[in-house]
Design an enzyme around this catalytic site. Structure first.
Site, PDB file in Angstrom:
ATOM      1  N   GLY A 198       0.829  -1.202   0.000  1.00 49.33           N
ATOM      2  CA  GLY A 198       0.000   0.000   0.000  1.00 49.33           C
ATOM      3  C   GLY A 198       0.861   1.249   0.000  1.00 49.33           C
TER       4      GLY A 198
ATOM      5  N   GLY B 184       0.776  -5.350   0.510  1.00 46.77           N
ATOM      6  CA  GLY B 184      -0.429  -5.276  -0.302  1.00 46.77           C
ATOM      7  C   GLY B 184      -0.314  -5.979  -1.633  1.00 46.77           C
TER       8      GLY B 184
ATOM      9  N   GLU C 124       5.962  -5.711   7.376  1.00 47.95           N
ATOM     10  CA  GLU C 124       5.303  -4.653   8.148  1.00 47.95           C
ATOM     11  C   GLU C 124       5.938  -4.344   9.493  1.00 47.95           C
ATOM     12  OE1 GLU C 124       2.530  -5.953   5.009  1.00 47.95           O
ATOM     13  OE2 GLU C 124       3.820  -7.004   6.438  1.00 47.95           O
TER      14      GLU C 124
ATOM     15  N   ASP D 167      -1.029  -7.504   7.235  1.00 45.34           N
ATOM     16  CA  ASP D 167      -2.479  -7.354   7.027  1.00 45.34           C
ATOM     17  C   ASP D 167      -2.825  -7.931   5.655  1.00 45.34           C
ATOM     18  OD1 ASP D 167      -1.257  -5.281   5.548  1.00 45.34           O
ATOM     19  OD2 ASP D 167      -2.945  -3.926   5.835  1.00 45.34           O
TER      20      ASP D 167
END
Length: 352
Positions: A71, A120, A143, A151
């Site tokens: 992301g 992502g 992350e 995530d």
């Protein structure tokens, strides 16, 4: 052939033969995902669901470097600093809905995980029905290095990897090879990067299974698979502190390197990540895990080290984050539990 593009051309769509072709198109930013891109992908998936021309969906990245670096966390940093955290909530809600939609899509979804595929990028490809890696693939969930937690369904995928390989990947944040990705269940097919053009042409003819069977080869040995014995023994321990102690006691250089790597990550993120992975193992569906990840992601913006991690990595680039707390022993169970509490604005609700 028909084509449709959003205004900024950040993501391109076309019906190409029997393929609905999605190309992430921000090569200078390594195709990092924006809210507009996620929203456009969701729209295309919805349209192609009932389009008889489209027999399969292909997801690929523009440029030579990879599919997607994740992301657009720099943009998230900016909106949080501008005191507009609700924009990150909007982005994550849309992104996680996209991850779920890809996993449940009624037509084959082929993700080309060539080159860099992080965060992502894993979410937009590894939930598909047919995941392709190459000798150039670098697949990972990094992350914890930016004060965040895996995530996009990453804790679902990693918690289901063989033994404790997913725990090792999550806590180190280190990318793995295409062969390791196949071994860990993050990918299905290993294809030489030079053959991708011909593979895509064959996919356009409409027979996904035949095309992949023709161009897939046996992956090389998995280095992670060969390290299963010590990885499983160490990472099955109950706390990050015990895992680090176990790694430092091992004779393998790879274990020592893992310990050094983990010790540089956010202590809060490490403990929340371990808790999220263990919880994900007991959740029955991807949607339940995405609901959990939504709670954790929102908490990272106001309880965790996300802002400081992005500052040190992408803004000031000093690579010297000031984690708070700075020591693992100062991150207690109460602090970790707070990341899993129901957010003020309500849950994502994917699992009903």
């Amino acid at each position: 052939m028909t084509s449709q593009e959003n205004d900024e051309q950040q993501v391109l769509f076309e019906v190409w033969g029997a393929l609905g072709r999605i190309t992430l198109n921000r090569p200078k930013a390594l195709n990092s995902l924006t809210y507009d891109m996620v929203r456009a992908v969701l729209t295309a998936l919805d349209q192609w669901r009932t389009d008889d021309r489209v027999r399969a969906v292909l997801i690929e990245g523009a440029g030579e470097r990879g599919l997607c670096a994740g992301g657009d966390i720099r943009a998230m940093y900016e909106v949080i600093k501008a005191d507009e955290p609700e924009l990150t909530e909007t982005f994550w809600a849309a992104e996680y809905r996209m991850n779920a939609a890809l996993a449940r899509y009624p037509k084959p979804v082929v993700g080309i995980m060539d080159g860099i595929c992080m965060g992502g990028g894993v979410g937009v490809s590894a939930h598909g029905s047919h995941r392709v890696v190459t000798e150039r693939s670098k697949v990972g969930m990094p992350e914890v290095g930016i004060g965040f937690v895996p995530d996009v369904g990453g804790t679902h995928l990693l918690s289901r990897a063989p033994g404790e390989l997913g725990t090792h990947m999550a806590l180190t944040g280190a990318p793995v090879s295409g062969a390791d990705a196949v071994h860990c269940g993050l990918a299905d097919h290993y294809v030489a990067s030079d053959d991708l053009g011909e593979l895509i042409s064959a996919l356009g003819a409409g027979d996904v299974e035949a095309a992949l069977e023709k161009y897939s080869t046996t992956p090389p040995r998995s280095e992670l698979g060969e390290a299963r014995e010590w990885i499983d023994e160490v990472y099955a321990r109950d706390s990050v502190e015990e895992i680090l102690e176990g790694l430092r006691a091992r004779p393998e250089e790879a274990a020592q390197e893992a310990a050094r790597t983990i010790s540089t990550k956010s202590p809060t993120s490490l403990k929340v990540t371990l808790s999220a992975l263990r919880a994900a193992r007991g959740l029955g569906s991807l949607e339940e895990v995405l609901d959990q990840e939504y709670r954790v992601s929102l908490a990272c913006t106001h309880l965790g080290d996300f802002v400081e991690g992005v500052r040190a990595t992408l803004v000031d680039k000093d690579r010297d984050p000031s984690w708070s707390p700075a020591r693992l022993e100062d991150v207690d169970e109460q602090r970790v539990a707070a990341f899993f509490e129901r957010p003020t604005g309500g849950d994502l609700g994917l699992s009903g």
